[in-house]
Motif scaffolding. Structure first.
Motif, mmCIF file in Angstrom:
data_model
loop_
_atom_site.group_PDB
_atom_site.id
_atom_site.type_symbol
_atom_site.label_atom_id
_atom_site.label_comp_id
_atom_site.label_asym_id
_atom_site.label_seq_id
_atom_site.Cartn_x
_atom_site.Cartn_y
_atom_site.Cartn_z
ATOM 1 N N ASP A 34 15.564 21.681 7.188
ATOM 2 C CA ASP A 34 16.698 22.578 7.444
ATOM 3 C C ASP A 34 16.825 22.872 8.938
ATOM 4 N N ASN A 35 15.695 23.009 9.623
ATOM 5 C CA ASN A 35 15.706 23.254 11.059
ATOM 6 C C ASN A 35 16.228 22.034 11.813
ATOM 7 N N VAL A 36 15.823 20.837 11.382
ATOM 8 C CA VAL A 36 16.296 19.614 12.037
ATOM 9 C C VAL A 36 17.811 19.481 11.853
ATOM 10 N N GLU A 37 18.287 19.727 10.631
ATOM 11 C CA GLU A 37 19.731 19.662 10.371
ATOM 12 C C GLU A 37 20.482 20.664 11.249
ATOM 13 N N GLN A 38 19.957 21.863 11.369
ATOM 14 C CA GLN A 38 20.606 22.883 12.196
ATOM 15 C C GLN A 38 20.601 22.462 13.664
ATOM 16 N N ALA A 39 19.493 21.904 14.130
ATOM 17 C CA ALA A 39 19.400 21.482 15.534
ATOM 18 C C ALA A 39 20.418 20.392 15.845
ATOM 19 N N THR A 45 27.910 20.263 18.087
ATOM 20 C CA THR A 45 29.039 21.183 18.222
ATOM 21 C C THR A 45 29.062 21.923 19.559
ATOM 22 N N CYS A 46 28.039 21.750 20.354
ATOM 23 C CA CYS A 46 27.980 22.368 21.681
ATOM 24 C C CYS A 46 28.593 21.406 22.698
ATOM 25 N N ARG A 47 29.499 21.913 23.509
ATOM 26 C CA ARG A 47 30.117 21.070 24.549
ATOM 27 C C ARG A 47 29.030 20.605 25.521
ATOM 28 N N TYR A 48 29.036 19.307 25.838
ATOM 29 C CA TYR A 48 28.018 18.711 26.698
ATOM 30 C C TYR A 48 27.878 19.477 28.008
ATOM 31 N N TYR A 58 22.222 18.810 27.374
ATOM 32 C CA TYR A 58 22.319 19.276 25.987
ATOM 33 C C TYR A 58 23.781 19.296 25.552
ATOM 34 N N GLY A 59 24.018 19.002 24.300
ATOM 35 C CA GLY A 59 25.356 19.040 23.737
ATOM 36 C C GLY A 59 25.891 17.645 23.485
ATOM 37 N N SER A 60 27.188 17.574 23.205
ATOM 38 C CA SER A 60 27.827 16.279 22.967
ATOM 39 C C SER A 60 29.250 16.298 23.508
ATOM 40 N N ARG A 61 29.823 15.125 23.552
ATOM 41 C CA ARG A 61 31.198 14.980 24.038
ATOM 42 C C ARG A 61 32.156 14.651 22.890
ATOM 43 N N ILE A 62 31.810 15.001 21.659
ATOM 44 C CA ILE A 62 32.660 14.602 20.535
ATOM 45 C C ILE A 62 34.034 15.263 20.582
ATOM 46 N N ARG A 63 34.166 16.371 21.279
ATOM 47 C CA ARG A 63 35.487 17.012 21.388
ATOM 48 C C ARG A 63 36.492 16.131 22.126
ATOM 49 N N VAL A 82 27.821 10.081 18.742
ATOM 50 C CA VAL A 82 27.071 10.873 17.758
ATOM 51 C C VAL A 82 25.653 10.328 17.615
ATOM 52 N N SER A 83 25.526 9.016 17.471
ATOM 53 C CA SER A 83 24.201 8.402 17.328
ATOM 54 C C SER A 83 23.324 8.683 18.543
ATOM 55 N N MET A 84 23.888 8.530 19.741
ATOM 56 C CA MET A 84 23.123 8.768 20.965
ATOM 57 C C MET A 84 22.645 10.213 21.044
ATOM 58 N N ARG A 85 23.523 11.167 20.730
ATOM 59 C CA ARG A 85 23.161 12.583 20.835
ATOM 60 C C ARG A 85 22.148 12.978 19.774
ATOM 61 N N VAL A 86 22.272 12.444 18.571
ATOM 62 C CA VAL A 86 21.309 12.757 17.509
ATOM 63 C C VAL A 86 19.928 12.236 17.899
ATOM 64 N N LYS A 87 19.874 11.047 18.473
ATOM 65 C CA LYS A 87 18.587 10.448 18.871
ATOM 66 C C LYS A 87 17.922 11.183 20.033
ATOM 67 N N GLU A 88 18.658 12.065 20.712
ATOM 68 C CA GLU A 88 18.050 12.845 21.788
ATOM 69 C C GLU A 88 17.065 13.874 21.263
ATOM 70 N N ASP A 89 17.152 14.190 19.979
ATOM 71 C CA ASP A 89 16.164 15.078 19.363
ATOM 72 C C ASP A 89 14.879 14.281 19.161
ATOM 73 N N PRO A 90 13.760 14.734 19.717
ATOM 74 C CA PRO A 90 12.518 13.964 19.633
ATOM 75 C C PRO A 90 12.013 13.754 18.196
#
Length: 95
Positions: A34-39, A45-48, A58-63, A82-90
């Protein structure tokens, strides 16, 4: 984290629930998957770089894709972001 890999809940971490819910005067926590999903949700959803004071890159450019026409090139580019930003989580090794 690859499908089928097992990580202990301690390795997946604990954080405050993103709705800032309270129970008995304490903030509700999320842990494990649940913590990983939230992270991941928080990062996407956070602007890069909007939190650059606290976190680098931190964040992404999906907007940037909002309102763009659904051309295959745009969809592939969004999927790559999306794939690149998700993979930034260790805790994530593949997605």
């Amino acid at each position: 984290m690859k499908s089928g890999d097992y990580m202990d809940n301690r390795e997946l971490g604990v954080d405050v629930n993103r709705q800032w819910q309270q129970f008995d005067g304490d903030l509700v926590l999320v842990s494990g998957t649940d913590n990983v999903e939230q992270a991941i949700f928080n990062r996407l959803t956070c602007r890069y770089d909007s939190m650059s004071y606290f976190y680098l890159d931190y964040g992404s450019r999906i907007r940037e894709w909002m309102g763009k026409v659904n051309f295959e090139q745009n969809l592939n580019s969004l999927a790559s972001e999306v794939s690149m930003r998700v993979k930034e989580d260790p805790r994530i090794s593949d997605c």
